[in-house]
Design an enzyme around this catalytic site. Structure first.
Site, PDB file in Angstrom:
ATOM      1  CG  ASP A  69      12.577 -32.144   7.682  1.00 48.93           C
ATOM      2  OD1 ASP A  69      13.205 -32.847   8.484  1.00 48.93           O
ATOM      3  OD2 ASP A  69      12.085 -32.603   6.628  1.00 48.93           O
ATOM      4  CG  ASP A 125      13.168 -35.871  11.367  1.00 40.51           C
ATOM      5  OD1 ASP A 125      12.065 -36.118  11.904  1.00 40.51           O
ATOM      6  OD2 ASP A 125      13.462 -36.248  10.223  1.00 40.51           O
ATOM      7  CD  GLU A 126       9.294 -33.950   9.320  1.00 40.79           C
ATOM      8  OE1 GLU A 126       8.311 -33.248   9.017  1.00 40.79           O
ATOM      9  OE2 GLU A 126       9.486 -35.087   8.848  1.00 40.79           O
TER      10      GLU A 126
END
Length: 408
Positions: free
Chosen positions: A8, A104-105
């Site tokens: 993350d 973002d993950e």
């Protein structure tokens, strides 16, 4: 036992902006929309802004009230996507089983990578160090034997950390956490769990799944399984795309909508985008959903099954307007609207004819829509406009071609 990572990027948008704007380090800053056009929520914030009470999803006005010195930067999605791709290139050196979860993950299955790169923990530390050194941003990485606990691990310590959650660590690390930390435990679900005395993940794990099903339905049993570490869902191979389940578009308009005619202009503009995406993807929809938010931020959705599967702009727009008129009472002006096409099927699926429909007219509408698509594809969205759009060009521009459709 599987070895699953969840990486993350910490405060993704804000941390990337700080790489580009080093002079803002140490100052309260948030990435958000356009204040004047009211596309205004906080998408990401720095630690300094968080300390002042600024939260993701908060309106820019609310953030400014809490933190008068905050600096707002407009989002630059091209830049964030570039950084995301560079992070995925690093991940790809350790496994091709990487499943994005937003920009973002990402989940990574490194089960078969151990002989080359070491344990899951070793790989997580290497990824964390490389992202920091090569991209100038930080990641938090969870290491576990399933996706749920790997995700929980990446949230456990922030920023720039690696956290393991192995079977022997579940009771000590996972069970004391609030039940809201569990993936898919949304606000309404957590409220129901609290009402029956379940506040921690441990409370959930030790509950009777039959009771949970009675109060929450299938999701109650699913969350009970997650709390006990039961998740064997695979990490998809990089590049695999899940099937499209819906196509929609929504907008926060530049001014409040005061009457049905205002709403009709925006719904037509949104429906044009949705219908064009349906045609481009080769889908028909059999169900329609509208989303409405008023100026007090009260919101709701309403759905309607359609008599015939369709990708015709005018049919979708008329249904959207009809659902709005039947569901909305004009106590307050409208701030945001959305249109979503559901129950998608291919255009080659058999369609039961309706004796009350004018099939020749429907075919003419289809041909007209395709012609409009072709012209706009060559000369731009605003090369052709419906007459209704000229009643308020600002509204139609806000809701139409300037914002692309979303699918999920």
């Amino acid at each position: 036992m599987r070895s699953i990572l969840h990486s993350d990027i910490n405060s993704c948008y804000a941390s990337i902006e700080l790489v580009d704007h080093p002079e803002l380090k140490g100052r309260p800053m948030a990435v958000g929309g356009d204040v004047e056009k009211r596309h205004g929520i906080v998408l990401a914030k720095t630690i300094e802004a968080k300390r002042m009470g600024v939260e993701t999803g908060m309106t820019l006005a609310s953030a400014k009230a809490l933190c008068p010195d905050i600096i707002f930067l407009p989002p630059r999605m091209d830049l964030y996507l570039d950084y995301s791709e560079r992070a995925h290139n690093i991940y790809a050196e350790y496994t091709d089983l990487q499943e994005p979860f937003g920009i973002d993950e990402c989940w990574l299955d490194v089960t078969d990578s151990g002989r080359l790169y070491g344990s899951g923990y070793d790989i997580a530390q290497t990824i964390r160090q490389r992202v920091k050194a090569e991209l100038g941003i930080t990641v938090s990485v969870g290491v576990s034997y399933n996706k749920i606990f790997a995700k929980l691990g990446s949230d456990y310590q922030k920023p720039d950390a690696v956290t393991t959650i192995y079977p022997e660590e579940i009771e000590s690390k996972v069970w004391p956490l609030p039940v809201s930390y569990l993936l898919y435990a949304g606000r309404s679900v957590v409220k129901k769990l609290h009402s029956i005395g379940i506040h921690t993940i441990g409370n959930l794990a030790c509950s009777d799944p039959v009771v949970l099903r009675e109060h929450l339905g299938k999701i109650g049993e699913m969350l009970w399984g997650f709390a006990n570490g039961c998740d064997d869902s695979p990490v998809r191979r990089h590049g695999e795309v899940p099937p499209v389940k819906s196509i929609g578009n929504s907008v926060t308009v530049s001014r409040d909508l005061m009457n049905n005619e205002d709403v009709r202009i925006v719904l037509y503009a949104l429906s044009e985008v949705v219908a064009a995406r349906l045609r481009k993807s080769g889908f028909l929809c059999s169900e329609l959903e509208i989303y409405v938010k008023d100026c007090s931020f009260f919101s709701y959705t309403r759905r309607r099954m359609l008599n015939r599967p369709t990708d015709i702009t005018s049919e979708i727009a008329l249904q959207a307007c009809s659902v709005f008129l039947l569901s909305y009472e004009w106590r307050r002006p409208v701030r945001s609207l959305g249109v979503r096409a559901l129950r998608l099927s291919g255009t080659d699926v058999y369609d039961q004819l309706d004796m009350f429909s004018d099939e020749m007219m429907r075919e003419k509408l289809r041909k007209m829509d395709r012609t409009v698509d072709n012209i706009r594809g060559r000369y731009g969205y605003y090369s052709l406009r419906r007459g209704i759009m000229y009643k308020d060009l600002m509204l139609s521009q806000t809701a139409g071609g300037l914002r692309g459709p979303k699918s999920c």
